[in-house]
Motif scaffolding. Structure first.
Motif, PDB file in Angstrom:
ATOM      1  N   GLY A 120     -23.973 -70.394  49.479  1.00  0.00           N
ATOM      2  CA  GLY A 120     -23.682 -70.189  51.196  1.00  0.00           C
ATOM      3  C   GLY A 120     -24.126 -69.748  52.498  1.00  0.00           C
ATOM      4  N   GLU A 121     -25.776 -69.913  51.834  1.00  0.00           N
ATOM      5  CA  GLU A 121     -26.350 -69.648  53.121  1.00  0.00           C
ATOM      6  C   GLU A 121     -26.282 -70.407  54.375  1.00  0.00           C
ATOM      7  OE1 GLU A 121     -29.054 -67.150  53.864  1.00  0.00           O
ATOM      8  OE2 GLU A 121     -28.636 -66.529  52.145  1.00  0.00           O
ATOM      9  N   CYS A 122     -25.947 -72.072  53.847  1.00  0.00           N
ATOM     10  CA  CYS A 122     -25.418 -72.923  54.694  1.00  0.00           C
ATOM     11  C   CYS A 122     -24.718 -72.093  56.028  1.00  0.00           C
ATOM     12  CB  CYS A 122     -25.542 -74.239  54.077  1.00  0.00           C
ATOM     13  SG  CYS A 122     -23.929 -74.086  52.957  1.00  0.00           S
ATOM     14  N   ALA A 123     -23.127 -71.944  54.553  1.00  0.00           N
ATOM     15  CA  ALA A 123     -21.883 -71.316  55.730  1.00  0.00           C
ATOM     16  C   ALA A 123     -22.675 -70.577  56.268  1.00  0.00           C
ATOM     17  CB  ALA A 123     -21.002 -70.720  54.787  1.00  0.00           C
ATOM     18  N   SER A 124     -23.544 -69.139  55.794  1.00  0.00           N
ATOM     19  CA  SER A 124     -23.264 -67.973  56.622  1.00  0.00           C
ATOM     20  C   SER A 124     -24.038 -68.684  58.581  1.00  0.00           C
ATOM     21  CB  SER A 124     -23.983 -67.455  56.207  1.00  0.00           C
ATOM     22  OG  SER A 124     -26.090 -67.655  56.231  1.00  0.00           O
ATOM     23  N   VAL A 125     -25.298 -69.971  58.606  1.00  0.00           N
ATOM     24  CA  VAL A 125     -25.821 -69.866  59.469  1.00  0.00           C
ATOM     25  C   VAL A 125     -24.961 -71.580  60.083  1.00  0.00           C
ATOM     26  CG1 VAL A 125     -27.721 -69.299  58.258  1.00  0.00           C
ATOM     27  CG2 VAL A 125     -26.953 -71.493  58.777  1.00  0.00           C
ATOM     28  N   CYS A 126     -23.893 -71.405  59.616  1.00  0.00           N
ATOM     29  CA  CYS A 126     -23.250 -72.624  60.601  1.00  0.00           C
ATOM     30  C   CYS A 126     -22.024 -72.123  61.889  1.00  0.00           C
ATOM     31  CB  CYS A 126     -22.248 -73.560  59.865  1.00  0.00           C
ATOM     32  SG  CYS A 126     -21.447 -74.859  60.729  1.00  0.00           S
ATOM     33  N   PRO A 127     -22.477 -72.552  63.279  1.00  0.00           N
ATOM     34  CA  PRO A 127     -22.350 -72.093  64.477  1.00  0.00           C
ATOM     35  C   PRO A 127     -21.152 -72.801  64.170  1.00  0.00           C
ATOM     36  CG  PRO A 127     -24.637 -73.573  64.466  1.00  0.00           C
ATOM     37  CD  PRO A 127     -24.122 -73.573  63.479  1.00  0.00           C
ATOM     38  N   ALA A 128     -20.068 -73.655  63.180  1.00  0.00           N
ATOM     39  CA  ALA A 128     -19.096 -74.090  64.293  1.00  0.00           C
ATOM     40  C   ALA A 128     -17.916 -73.434  62.873  1.00  0.00           C
ATOM     41  CB  ALA A 128     -18.583 -75.341  63.504  1.00  0.00           C
ATOM     42  N   ARG A 129     -18.664 -72.610  61.691  1.00  0.00           N
ATOM     43  CA  ARG A 129     -18.426 -71.763  61.068  1.00  0.00           C
ATOM     44  C   ARG A 129     -16.971 -72.713  59.336  1.00  0.00           C
ATOM     45  NH1 ARG A 129     -15.876 -68.486  65.127  1.00  0.00           N
ATOM     46  NH2 ARG A 129     -13.734 -70.204  64.602  1.00  0.00           N
ATOM     47  N   LEU A 130     -18.577 -74.096  59.403  1.00  0.00           N
ATOM     48  CA  LEU A 130     -17.676 -74.837  58.871  1.00  0.00           C
ATOM     49  C   LEU A 130     -18.614 -74.222  56.963  1.00  0.00           C
ATOM     50  CD1 LEU A 130     -18.850 -78.338  60.505  1.00  0.00           C
ATOM     51  CD2 LEU A 130     -16.418 -77.689  60.212  1.00  0.00           C
ATOM     52  N   GLN A 131     -18.583 -75.494  56.160  1.00  0.00           N
ATOM     53  CA  GLN A 131     -18.242 -75.232  54.927  1.00  0.00           C
ATOM     54  C   GLN A 131     -18.868 -76.138  54.288  1.00  0.00           C
ATOM     55  OE1 GLN A 131     -16.294 -71.950  52.080  1.00  0.00           O
ATOM     56  NE2 GLN A 131     -17.034 -70.839  53.962  1.00  0.00           N
ATOM     57  N   PRO A 132     -20.559 -76.276  54.881  1.00  0.00           N
ATOM     58  CA  PRO A 132     -21.520 -77.015  54.613  1.00  0.00           C
ATOM     59  C   PRO A 132     -21.379 -77.508  53.370  1.00  0.00           C
ATOM     60  CG  PRO A 132     -22.804 -75.689  55.806  1.00  0.00           C
ATOM     61  CD  PRO A 132     -21.255 -74.666  55.656  1.00  0.00           C
ATOM     62  N   GLN A 133     -21.260 -76.758  52.143  1.00  0.00           N
ATOM     63  CA  GLN A 133     -21.800 -76.741  50.991  1.00  0.00           C
ATOM     64  C   GLN A 133     -19.983 -77.922  50.547  1.00  0.00           C
ATOM     65  OE1 GLN A 133     -20.364 -74.139  51.891  1.00  0.00           O
ATOM     66  NE2 GLN A 133     -19.173 -73.085  50.617  1.00  0.00           N
ATOM     67  N   VAL A 134     -18.944 -77.404  50.888  1.00  0.00           N
ATOM     68  CA  VAL A 134     -17.977 -78.277  50.850  1.00  0.00           C
ATOM     69  C   VAL A 134     -17.699 -80.004  51.147  1.00  0.00           C
ATOM     70  CG1 VAL A 134     -15.139 -78.123  50.759  1.00  0.00           C
ATOM     71  CG2 VAL A 134     -16.580 -76.414  50.680  1.00  0.00           C
ATOM     72  N   LEU A 135     -18.320 -80.225  52.776  1.00  0.00           N
ATOM     73  CA  LEU A 135     -18.630 -81.014  53.285  1.00  0.00           C
ATOM     74  C   LEU A 135     -19.654 -82.006  52.899  1.00  0.00           C
ATOM     75  CD1 LEU A 135     -18.632 -80.256  57.372  1.00  0.00           C
ATOM     76  CD2 LEU A 135     -17.716 -81.610  55.774  1.00  0.00           C
TER      77      LEU A 135
END
Lengths: 517, 177, 337
Positions: free
Chosen positions: A382-397
């Motif tokens: 979840g680190e990626c989600a916590s830094v995503c400025p668009a509040r996306l869930q990169p792990q899901v993407l």
């Protein structure tokens, strides 16, 4: 979405996610100079978001500095101008500064070094007496478009507001990516010019105030702007932002500055905000006050792979190789990056010209690059989600993009990805998330384009089928009619009587014609 | 006894009424599956699948007469999309129907063209302009690259050219490939 | 001149999942040391056996799946799984118990689901649950503090000889449950010699050492605060509620926090990112569920501790939690979903 009140921001001061990045120990602003005139200029015909204009020059023709090379036939097109006086050597495809080593239509110009200027209609310092529409027309005629990357024509951006009044002009000088200092260099070289450009745009857009956003780790630029602002319109204001990547992203800047979120699929002007890059404001000022077309831009040439990091004011069309030579040449270079280290693209070679979108060239040596250890499975930390400025869930993407499931990626809001690379930066499993998302986003664009061409082909196919069917039916009907007529005729020798009648008609016509003469 | 009969027939009447209402108000016109399959096909109308156009092939897939791997222009991605839509196993492209080629467009060498109009009649999307004994030309933007104009041309003046990527159509490569 | 064409970003934050796993292993060391001090060196033997079994199982599966085994072993996830399982197994249980458990954890709970990152259930807890239902007798006999020395460990663990009854007994949690069932009040139960200041003698110190390791992980940024805080708070809140209702029947929050695997679970087990919810709000919900379920299973269930089953149950709920706690994406309407 209703427009937030202009001067009472919802929760300004912060955008979601983001990273604190360290700047490299290189000061490219120590040398700011015009780049020397190259032997040849390669001017791309399209350097903005839209279509290329109509070519107006021929091979062998002599052009003057600032002479229009193309003509805009509609608002989607924007003219490009000669960056130097000289002779047109060739028309046709030139190399594009692109990771795919592509070519695009352009003009090859051999400068004569005289820099003879084409006469231009100058609006001049009395621009406030003109209608905003007049200024917008001048900006379009002089080819002013965004110098921040996307290259949206400035006049079209203002016009997109339509009847809506713009409340704020945001001038973006927040260069959040490490290494990129071209806006800072421009401010250090000509802060009054930037401020004058802001005044021009303020009048051209009809906005009520102007915020110039700078990051707080650029004290020299802040000082220069403060000094220039002292003598300027008091609707201009300096907005110092905490240095945090990607503070210079348009959406993130508006979120931090005004606390507003731009709904997906709309532009900031729809919310009453005009957002332009500082270099664009400068170009607008030069265009309106001095009648200068937009033919130069500041380019940062930096990295440990170049002898003398510097900022060069380059004519559009100058080969990158020439800029590198001006910066003292290569020194143990591994990668040539166009843009910053977070989002920049690697260029396969340096024989590409500067276009409006080329803000920074990093000749990256080993000290500038991180070599990633091998990729490991996603542990959903979840680190990626916590830094995503668009509040996306990169792990899901990522799960969707990895298997090319564009449908699932769209459902996870792939479109809202701003390609900032924060997710890939923090990923402990070293997954190239940005590369996956860029691939998926371009695949989605391509599949949408393929969808529209397929729909058109289907339409044309169905139209043709319908036409052929109608023709067949008409032929059948004619045949059937002829048959029934023949069968139902009262006399047994219809042919003889028909022929006689036709002969009689012909005779009559001939006789009439003879009488007429 | 009577009450049971009444309850059961009442129930039957209510359910029958509901079914009748549903069949009237929730009716789906046309065959949506064919539409959705057709939407996934590339619409080159090339006939390589063995059917005279994309829509007939879509109908054949829907009725179970054709496999989903007969469309070379759609490629593996097209087969995957069809498999996902129909809930079937993705298959490899059937090589009998030809290879998947990069996007291409027909180009008429104008000096060789004799103006016979045969290619015009063959083009499934009306993308060739011209008249009898006048040189023909291809509307590049409308050409699907189906190759159907090649066999009828008596002088072999039509070439298929691969479309080069532009900054607008370029795709980022998949990582690790 | 041609240049290499790697994709952006060209710099990285220098985080590494294998390094994170190693940090978690390191953070377990104080807890293990205190455990060995109180309950004898059995725990070290269990860790050795579990590690060997887990690494062997992982290597075998990798070979069977035609993956390079060394690269997979280097991510330390199998080792961490083995250590967590070994810490939950009684120190004097025979070696084949923990060996079976960690092989089950790696093969069935982890690799059959697709390996690291793809498993639905926490492998260590799945292994523990499998052992608990298969060998209930071996899994509930814990040594008395200070009773087991090297000789006892040698015979009980490695020679698999059943330890004498004088050495072992029920844990504090078990004692509380059985004796409350016999109608005794908590005051009587606490007077038993196995109890220390807050929970079972020795257990509270082990918990304190785990807490220290967990806080170190928090400070290093290896884990986030959401899961430990939410789990311990939920457990304490449930305990406090019932303790206020009837202090003689329901143990105090402090007892629940210090007993069993509460702290170990909160900082080391529930924080496994693969099987937990992903978003911060989702993690709060997930961990609060673990805490509450732990209390429920301990108080009204029939097992020696509730942490393992609570974690497994919430693991199965994690995808649903993720779905309902997705943050609103930038620029999308508030009413989407």
């Amino acid at each position: 979405m209703t427009r937030p009140p202009a001067f009472a921001p919802a929760r300004p001061g912060r955008f979601d996610g983001g990273l604190r990045l360290t700047r490299p120990p290189l000061d490219a602003c120590a040398h700011i100079a015009p780049a020397p005139l190259p032997e040849r200029l390669f001017v791309a015909l399209r350097q903005h978001a839209g279509q290329a204009g109509e070519l107006r020059v021929r091979v062998g023709e002599r052009v003057l500095l600032g002479q229009a090379l193309t003509r805009a036939r509609n608002p989607d097109e924007l003219p490009v101008h000669a960056p130097a006086s000289g002779h047109i050597e060739a028309l046709g495809d030139i190399a594009a500064p692109h990771p795919g080593d592509l070519r695009e239509p352009g003009v090859t110009l051999r400068p004569d070094g005289l820099d003879e200027r084409a006469p231009d209609a100058v609006v001049g310092p009395a621009f406030r007496e003109r209608e905003p529409a007049h200024l917008q027309a001048a900006l379009a005629a002089l080819g002013v478009a965004g110098l921040g990357g996307a290259g949206f024509p400035t006049a079209r951006k203002i016009a997109a507001a339509g009847e809506r009044t713009l409340h704020t002009l945001v001038v973006n000088a927040a260069e959040c990516e490490p290494y990129i200092t071209c806006d800072e260099a421009l401010i250090l070289r000509d802060a009054t010019g930037v401020v004058a450009g802001c005044e021009v745009l303020l009048h051209a857009s009809g906005a009520r105030r102007c915020l110039i956003a700078v990051e707080d780790d650029r004290p020299r630029a802040i000082g220069a702007l403060r000094e220039a602002l002292a003598a300027a319109d008091d609707r201009l204001e300096l907005a110092v932002q905490p240095a945090r990547y990607p503070a210079g992203g348009e959406l993130q800047l508006l979120q931090a500055l005004l606390g507003m979120e731009i709904p997906a699929g709309t532009r900031p002007v729809a919310a009453g905000v005009l957002c332009v890059n500082a270099a664009t404001a400068h170009a607008a000022g030069r265009a309106v006050l001095h009648g200068e077309p937009s033919t130069t831009r500041m380019v940062t040439v930096t990295g440990h792979g170049v002898a003398r990091p510097c900022n060069l004011l380059a004519r559009l069309g100058t080969p990158v190789a020439d800029l590198i030579a001006t910066a003292g040449g290569y020194r143990d270079v591994r990668r040539l990056i166009l843009g910053g280290p977070m989002m920049g693209v690697a260029l396969p070679h340096d024989q590409v010209p500067v276009t409006r979108a080329v803000n920074c060239i990093i000749a990256a040596g080993d000290a500038d690059l991180d070599t990633l250890p091998g990729e490991q499975p996603c542990i959903r930390c979840g680190e990626c989600a916590s830094v995503c400025p668009a509040r996306l869930q990169p792990q899901v993407l990522f799960a969707a993009a990895r298997v090319d499931d564009l449908e699932a990626a769209r459902a996870a809001d792939l479109e809202q990805c701003i390609e900032c690379g924060c997710c890939a930066y923090v990923c402990p499993s070293h997954i190239p998330l940005l590369a996956h998302f860029r691939h998926a986003r371009s695949a989605a664009r391509e599949s949408a384009r393929a969808g529209t061409t397929a729909a058109r082909a289907r339409e044309r196919f169905l139209a043709r089928e319908a036409r052929l069917e109608a023709q067949r039916r008409a032929r059948d009907r004619q045949l059937a009619e002829r048959e029934t007529r023949l069968r139902d005729a009262p006399d047994a020798k219809p042919r003889v009587s028909e022929v006689r009648a036709a002969v009689a008609r012909a005779r009559r016509r001939r006789a009439e014609r003879a009488r007429g003469q | 006894m009577l009450s049971a009969i009444a309850v059961v027939s009442g129930l039957a009447a209510v359910c029958g009424g509901l079914l009748a209402a549903a069949s009237r108000h929730l009716r789906v016109s046309g065959d949506p599956v064919v539409e959705r399959i057709d939407a996934l096909l590339p619409q080159t109308q090339c006939g390589q699948c063995g059917y005279p156009g994309c829509r007939p092939y879509a109908e054949a897939i829907a009725s179970g007469d054709a496999a989903i791997n007969q469309c070379p222009p759609g490629g593996e991605a097209g087969v995957r999309a069809l498999a996902r839509l129909l809930g079937r196993e993705p298959l490899a492209l059937n090589p009998e129907h030809g290879p998947n080629k990069p996007p291409q467009v027909a180009f008429i060498r104008e000096e060789a063209c004799i103006g016979c109009t045969l290619c015009i009649q063959a083009c499934p999307v009306d993308a060739i302009l011209g008249a009898a004994r006048h040189m023909h030309t291809v509307i590049a933007g409308e050409c699907t690259g189906c190759e159907l104009c090649l066999p009828p041309c008596p002088v072999d003046c039509i070439d298929l050219v691969a479309i080069a990527a532009t900054p607008d159509t370029w795709r980022w490569p998949a990582p690790g490939s | 001149m041609r240049f290499d064409t790697a994709t952006a970003p060209h710099v990285t934050g220098h985080r590494d999942s294998a390094a994170l796993m190693r940090e978690v292993l390191l953070a377990l060391v104080p807890g293990i040391a205190v455990n060995a001090w109180w309950f004898g060196p059995g725990v070290l033997a269990q860790i050795l056996v579990a590690s060997a079994s887990a690494l062997a199982a992982e290597a075998c599966v990798c070979l069977a799946r035609r993956r390079p085994p060394l690269a997979t072993l280097a991510d330390c996830s199998a080792l961490l799984c083995a250590w967590l399982l070994a810490l939950c197994v009684p120190p004097l249980a025979p070696w084949w118990v923990v060996a079976t458990g960690s092989a089950f954890a790696i093969v069935v709970a982890k690799q059959l689901f697709g390996g690291l990152g793809a498993n639905v259930f926490n492998p260590a807890m799945a292994g523990y649950a499998a052992l608990l239902v298969s060998f209930p007798l071996h899994m509930t006999q814990w040594p008395q503090p200070g009773a087991a020395g090297l000789a006892e460990v040698w015979s009980a663990v490695l020679l698999a000889a059943p330890p004498p009854d004088t050495l072992t007994g029920a844990t504090a949690l078990d004692t509380v449950r059985t004796r409350l069932g016999l109608g005794e009040g908590l005051a009587q139960v606490y007077a038993a010699p196995a109890f220390g200041r807050a929970a079972g003698a020795g257990w509270e110190w082990v918990a304190l050492a785990y807490l220290g390791g967990g806080l170190w992980l928090l400070g290093r940024g290896a884990i986030r605060w959401h899961i430990p805080v939410a789990m311990l708070l939920a457990l304490a809140a449930c305990a406090a509620l019932f303790h206020l209702l009837d202090p003689q029947r329901y143990a105090s929050p402090l007892f629940h926090l210090a007993a069993g695997a509460s702290v170990l679970g909160a900082f080391f087990i529930a924080t496994d990112p693969v099987t937990a919810a992903a978003s911060p709000s989702g993690r709060l919900v997930f961990a609060a569920g673990v805490g509450a379920l732990t209390y429920v299973i301990r108080t009204w269930g029939g097992y020696p501790d509730g942490v393992a089953f609570a974690v497994l149950l919430m693991n199965s709920a994690a995808p649903a939690i993720d779905h309902f706690t997705r943050p609103r994406v930038y620029g999308s309407g508030r009413d989407r979903r």
